[in-house]
Write a protein that holds these residues in place. Structure first.
Motif, PDB file in Angstrom:
ATOM      1  N   ILE A 205       0.798  -1.210  -0.005  1.00  0.00           N
ATOM      2  CA  ILE A 205       0.045  -0.063  -0.022  1.00  0.00           C
ATOM      3  C   ILE A 205       0.905   1.192  -0.049  1.00  0.00           C
ATOM      4  CG2 ILE A 205      -1.724   1.392   1.417  1.00  0.00           C
ATOM      5  CD1 ILE A 205      -2.836  -1.213   2.390  1.00  0.00           C
ATOM      6  N   ARG A 206       0.747   2.215  -0.840  1.00  0.00           N
ATOM      7  CA  ARG A 206       1.479   3.313  -1.031  1.00  0.00           C
ATOM      8  C   ARG A 206       0.521   4.583  -0.942  1.00  0.00           C
ATOM      9  NH1 ARG A 206      -1.495   5.593  -4.106  1.00  0.00           N
ATOM     10  NH2 ARG A 206      -1.439   5.801  -6.581  1.00  0.00           N
ATOM     11  N   CYS A 207       1.151   5.654  -0.459  1.00  0.00           N
ATOM     12  CA  CYS A 207       0.169   6.809   0.048  1.00  0.00           C
ATOM     13  C   CYS A 207       0.655   7.939  -1.058  1.00  0.00           C
ATOM     14  CB  CYS A 207       0.856   7.049   1.310  1.00  0.00           C
ATOM     15  SG  CYS A 207      -0.053   8.809   2.029  1.00  0.00           S
ATOM     16  N   CYS A 208      -0.135   8.635  -1.644  1.00  0.00           N
ATOM     17  CA  CYS A 208      -0.144   9.941  -2.271  1.00  0.00           C
ATOM     18  C   CYS A 208      -0.587  10.964  -1.260  1.00  0.00           C
ATOM     19  CB  CYS A 208      -0.962  10.056  -3.403  1.00  0.00           C
ATOM     20  SG  CYS A 208      -0.197   9.194  -4.877  1.00  0.00           S
ATOM     21  N   ILE A 209       0.153  12.185  -1.224  1.00  0.00           N
ATOM     22  CA  ILE A 209      -0.338  13.181  -0.422  1.00  0.00           C
ATOM     23  C   ILE A 209      -0.661  14.216  -1.266  1.00  0.00           C
ATOM     24  CG2 ILE A 209       0.683  14.952   1.152  1.00  0.00           C
ATOM     25  CD1 ILE A 209       2.723  13.026   2.191  1.00  0.00           C
ATOM     26  N   ASP A 210      -1.938  14.594  -1.351  1.00  0.00           N
ATOM     27  CA  ASP A 210      -2.397  15.653  -2.213  1.00  0.00           C
ATOM     28  C   ASP A 210      -2.621  17.059  -1.242  1.00  0.00           C
ATOM     29  OD1 ASP A 210      -2.645  13.904  -4.001  1.00  0.00           O
ATOM     30  OD2 ASP A 210      -4.876  13.779  -4.500  1.00  0.00           O
ATOM     31  N   THR A 211      -2.105  17.980  -1.752  1.00  0.00           N
ATOM     32  CA  THR A 211      -1.850  19.193  -0.755  1.00  0.00           C
ATOM     33  C   THR A 211      -2.913  20.093  -1.373  1.00  0.00           C
ATOM     34  OG1 THR A 211      -0.422  20.566  -2.095  1.00  0.00           O
ATOM     35  CG2 THR A 211       0.487  18.702  -0.448  1.00  0.00           C
ATOM     36  N   LEU A 297      -4.704   6.228  -0.603  1.00  0.00           N
ATOM     37  CA  LEU A 297      -4.009   4.841  -0.253  1.00  0.00           C
ATOM     38  C   LEU A 297      -4.497   3.854  -1.145  1.00  0.00           C
ATOM     39  CD1 LEU A 297      -4.606   4.555   3.498  1.00  0.00           C
ATOM     40  CD2 LEU A 297      -2.481   5.679   2.450  1.00  0.00           C
ATOM     41  N   GLU A 298      -3.433   3.232  -1.882  1.00  0.00           N
ATOM     42  CA  GLU A 298      -3.745   2.141  -3.041  1.00  0.00           C
ATOM     43  C   GLU A 298      -2.817   1.141  -3.085  1.00  0.00           C
ATOM     44  OE1 GLU A 298      -5.665   5.237  -6.533  1.00  0.00           O
ATOM     45  OE2 GLU A 298      -3.672   5.620  -5.867  1.00  0.00           O
ATOM     46  N   LYS A 299      -3.121  -0.176  -3.592  1.00  0.00           N
ATOM     47  CA  LYS A 299      -2.159  -1.146  -3.566  1.00  0.00           C
ATOM     48  C   LYS A 299      -1.458  -1.043  -4.969  1.00  0.00           C
ATOM     49  CE  LYS A 299      -3.771  -5.168  -0.999  1.00  0.00           C
ATOM     50  NZ  LYS A 299      -4.619  -6.457  -1.318  1.00  0.00           N
ATOM     51  N   ARG A 300       0.083  -0.881  -4.604  1.00  0.00           N
ATOM     52  CA  ARG A 300       0.873  -0.594  -5.986  1.00  0.00           C
ATOM     53  C   ARG A 300       2.052  -1.462  -5.859  1.00  0.00           C
ATOM     54  NH1 ARG A 300      -3.280   0.565  -7.724  1.00  0.00           N
ATOM     55  NH2 ARG A 300      -3.754   2.877  -8.631  1.00  0.00           N
ATOM     56  N   PRO A 301       2.957  -1.622  -6.898  1.00  0.00           N
ATOM     57  CA  PRO A 301       4.273  -2.368  -7.024  1.00  0.00           C
ATOM     58  C   PRO A 301       5.248  -1.389  -6.274  1.00  0.00           C
ATOM     59  CG  PRO A 301       3.875  -1.825  -8.889  1.00  0.00           C
ATOM     60  CD  PRO A 301       2.467  -1.609  -8.236  1.00  0.00           C
ATOM     61  N   LEU A 302       6.081  -2.064  -5.094  1.00  0.00           N
ATOM     62  CA  LEU A 302       6.906  -1.133  -4.488  1.00  0.00           C
ATOM     63  C   LEU A 302       8.193  -1.448  -4.754  1.00  0.00           C
ATOM     64  CD1 LEU A 302       4.880  -0.929  -1.095  1.00  0.00           C
ATOM     65  CD2 LEU A 302       4.848   0.667  -2.914  1.00  0.00           C
ATOM     66  N   THR A 303       9.394  -0.345  -4.494  1.00  0.00           N
ATOM     67  CA  THR A 303      10.798  -0.759  -4.619  1.00  0.00           C
ATOM     68  C   THR A 303      11.315  -0.002  -3.561  1.00  0.00           C
ATOM     69  OG1 THR A 303      10.743  -0.678  -7.293  1.00  0.00           O
ATOM     70  CG2 THR A 303      12.743  -0.123  -5.837  1.00  0.00           C
ATOM     71  N   GLN A 304      12.390  -0.895  -2.945  1.00  0.00           N
ATOM     72  CA  GLN A 304      13.074  -0.445  -1.891  1.00  0.00           C
ATOM     73  C   GLN A 304      14.372   0.456  -2.379  1.00  0.00           C
ATOM     74  OE1 GLN A 304      13.831  -1.902   2.431  1.00  0.00           O
ATOM     75  NE2 GLN A 304      15.244  -3.093   1.308  1.00  0.00           N
ATOM     76  N   LEU A 305      14.616   1.482  -1.874  1.00  0.00           N
ATOM     77  CA  LEU A 305      15.965   2.049  -2.067  1.00  0.00           C
ATOM     78  C   LEU A 305      16.596   2.169  -0.931  1.00  0.00           C
ATOM     79  CD1 LEU A 305      14.472   5.065  -4.413  1.00  0.00           C
ATOM     80  CD2 LEU A 305      15.435   2.702  -5.257  1.00  0.00           C
ATOM     81  N   VAL A 364      -8.893  10.605   5.680  1.00  0.00           N
ATOM     82  CA  VAL A 364      -8.067   9.558   4.811  1.00  0.00           C
ATOM     83  C   VAL A 364      -8.891   8.886   3.647  1.00  0.00           C
ATOM     84  CG1 VAL A 364      -6.555   7.267   4.705  1.00  0.00           C
ATOM     85  CG2 VAL A 364      -6.267   8.821   6.457  1.00  0.00           C
ATOM     86  N   GLU A 365      -8.701   8.802   2.576  1.00  0.00           N
ATOM     87  CA  GLU A 365      -9.603   8.161   1.721  1.00  0.00           C
ATOM     88  C   GLU A 365      -8.769   7.028   1.015  1.00  0.00           C
ATOM     89  OE1 GLU A 365     -10.616  10.732  -1.678  1.00  0.00           O
ATOM     90  OE2 GLU A 365     -11.237   9.307  -2.861  1.00  0.00           O
ATOM     91  N   ARG A 366      -9.429   5.845   1.398  1.00  0.00           N
ATOM     92  CA  ARG A 366      -8.766   4.591   0.824  1.00  0.00           C
ATOM     93  C   ARG A 366      -9.414   4.151  -0.625  1.00  0.00           C
ATOM     94  NH1 ARG A 366      -8.707   4.550   6.374  1.00  0.00           N
ATOM     95  NH2 ARG A 366      -6.655   3.714   7.208  1.00  0.00           N
ATOM     96  N   ARG A 367      -8.741   3.818  -1.575  1.00  0.00           N
ATOM     97  CA  ARG A 367      -9.224   3.659  -2.864  1.00  0.00           C
ATOM     98  C   ARG A 367      -8.885   2.209  -3.312  1.00  0.00           C
ATOM     99  NH1 ARG A 367      -9.074   8.633  -7.087  1.00  0.00           N
ATOM    100  NH2 ARG A 367     -10.214  10.336  -5.684  1.00  0.00           N
ATOM    101  N   ASP A 368      -9.467   1.434  -3.592  1.00  0.00           N
ATOM    102  CA  ASP A 368      -9.304   0.012  -4.078  1.00  0.00           C
ATOM    103  C   ASP A 368      -8.122  -0.683  -3.595  1.00  0.00           C
ATOM    104  OD1 ASP A 368      -6.608   0.327  -6.192  1.00  0.00           O
ATOM    105  OD2 ASP A 368      -7.816   2.196  -6.421  1.00  0.00           O
ATOM    106  N   ILE A 369      -8.065  -0.709  -2.406  1.00  0.00           N
ATOM    107  CA  ILE A 369      -7.102  -1.229  -1.592  1.00  0.00           C
ATOM    108  C   ILE A 369      -7.383  -2.888  -1.859  1.00  0.00           C
ATOM    109  CG2 ILE A 369      -6.122  -1.851   0.677  1.00  0.00           C
ATOM    110  CD1 ILE A 369      -6.782   1.084   1.355  1.00  0.00           C
ATOM    111  N   ASP A 370      -8.635  -3.283  -1.656  1.00  0.00           N
ATOM    112  CA  ASP A 370      -9.156  -4.717  -1.819  1.00  0.00           C
ATOM    113  C   ASP A 370      -8.894  -5.114  -3.271  1.00  0.00           C
ATOM    114  OD1 ASP A 370     -11.236  -3.988   1.051  1.00  0.00           O
ATOM    115  OD2 ASP A 370      -9.259  -5.008   1.118  1.00  0.00           O
TER     116      ASP A 370
END
Length: 380
Positions: A205-211, A297-305, A364-370
């Protein structure tokens, strides 16, 4: 150096779109110059002044204006009778043929502003500013690029006044505002970190911050997997060819991450909510406070740096997508899919771990997490 005013002259642009003007509204420009035909077309926030060039054939248009630009003393009486403040337009030839002192003495006492169409065409502009500085006039100088605006603002230094954008480009609006705003007293010391490890982690789950504001191409936020520091994640003011820019957004990273709220404090992405504030950084480390309008908040592929600088190591887990960009010291951006081990990117390491925060989540708006196959529009 005090903040400067930032005006937008819409009259010099062919078919200025309503979208461009609304961009200016969102950025809280101080004034919009409108024509006699458009002065009452737009609903401006009370904080933005309506400025209209005097039109002898349309004096009624001044009823909807806050400031009238005049070029002749004979126009002042009419403008004042309509309740307008006076902006006196500088005659380039007149100021060139007289000393700044003599020219300023000829400006009507009722004038509050002196509009300089193009400071680069005025000889002894600095002398003019010094002379005006002894009066209550504010100089508003026309500019056509952010670099011109920066030059004028630096020349003005402690003088009152500001710039008037006479060749607006939507993508550059936030740059003008950043140039004219009061510099921050705080900063986060950014350094070049070398990417040591890049590892794809699968879906999370990744988080976008919309300002509630717009950020420039050299702005972003510090995001890290620990409170020991993080990497500079660029705002979505740039976009890949297949998408539109979202300059109000930072695709920050995995939900567990920390985001810095000032030079010494941070918050969990999971705890951020509507109305909270976070630190928006420029590439030089200077900070301005921005307000969270929404969290995605959405499910997306993640990369660790994992990256190192001298003896310090920081880590960030971000979405593996071309929307997500880091910044180099030069201000050049690089997308996560194009990162390579050994690349240098900006980051921040604290001197010591920060205390744990315990704050409630709101807005918090949770979109398509499931549903990993669902993709909400414009939230890649």
């Amino acid at each position: 150096m005090p903040a400067k005013q930032c005006w937008l002259d819409s009259t010099v642009v062919d078919e200025t779109s309503q979208f461009e003007l609304y961009e200016a509204f969102d950025l809280s420009f101080d004034a919009i110059v409108l024509s006699a035909d458009t002065v009452d077309t737009y609903e401006l926030p009370a904080s933005i002044s309506r400025v209209v060039p005097y039109d002898s054939d349309r004096p009624d248009c001044l009823d909807a204006a806050d400031i009238a630009i005049v070029s002749d003393e004979g126009q002042i009486g009419t403008a004042l009778s309509h309740g307008c403040s006076i902006a006196y337009r500088l005659d380039q030839d007149a100021v060139s043929s007289a000393s700044p002192e003599m020219f300023v003495e000829q400006i009507p006492d009722q004038a509050r502003y002196l509009v300089v169409p193009d400071a680069s065409q005025v000889e002894r502009f600095e002398s003019l500013l010094e002379t005006v500085g002894e009066t209550e006039l504010s100089v508003i100088s026309g500019v056509r690029s952010p670099s011109e605006a920066e030059s004028v603002v630096n020349t003005m230094n402690g003088s009152s006044g500001g710039v008037m954008i006479s060749s607006p480009e939507t993508a550059a609006f936030s740059e003008y505002v950043n140039i004219t705003k009061e510099p921050s007293d705080t900063a986060i010391p950014l350094k070049a970190f070398e990417i040591e490890t890049i590892e794809q982690l699968g879906t999370g789950i990744r988080c976008c911050i919309d300002t509630t504001t717009l950020m420039g191409k050299a702005e972003g936020m510090i995001v890290g997997s620990t409170n020991a520091g993080g990497l500079f994640v660029n705002a979505e003011a740039r976009a890949p060819p297949e998408a539109s820019p979202r300059p109000f957004r930072v695709n920050a990273g995995a939900i567990h991450s920390y985001v810095w709220t000032d030079e010494a404090s941070w918050n969990y992405l999971a705890d951020l909510g509507m109305g909270d504030t976070v630190a928006c950084l420029n590439v030089d480390g200077s900070i301005r406070e921005v307000t969270v309008g929404r969290i995605l908040l959405e499910k997306r592929p993640l990369t660790q740096l994992i990256a190192t600088c001298e003896t310090r190591t920081v880590a960030a887990i971000v979405q593996d997508h071309s929307h997500v960009r880091l910044l180099r010291q030069s201000g050049e951006s690089v997308s996560v899919p194009h990162l390579e081990e050994g690349d240098q990117v900006l980051g921040y390491a604290t001197d010591e771990p920060q205390p744990v925060l315990d704050r409630p989540t709101a807005g918090v708006e949770r979109r398509d997490i499931d549903d990993p196959n669902s993709h909400a529009e414009n939230t890649i």
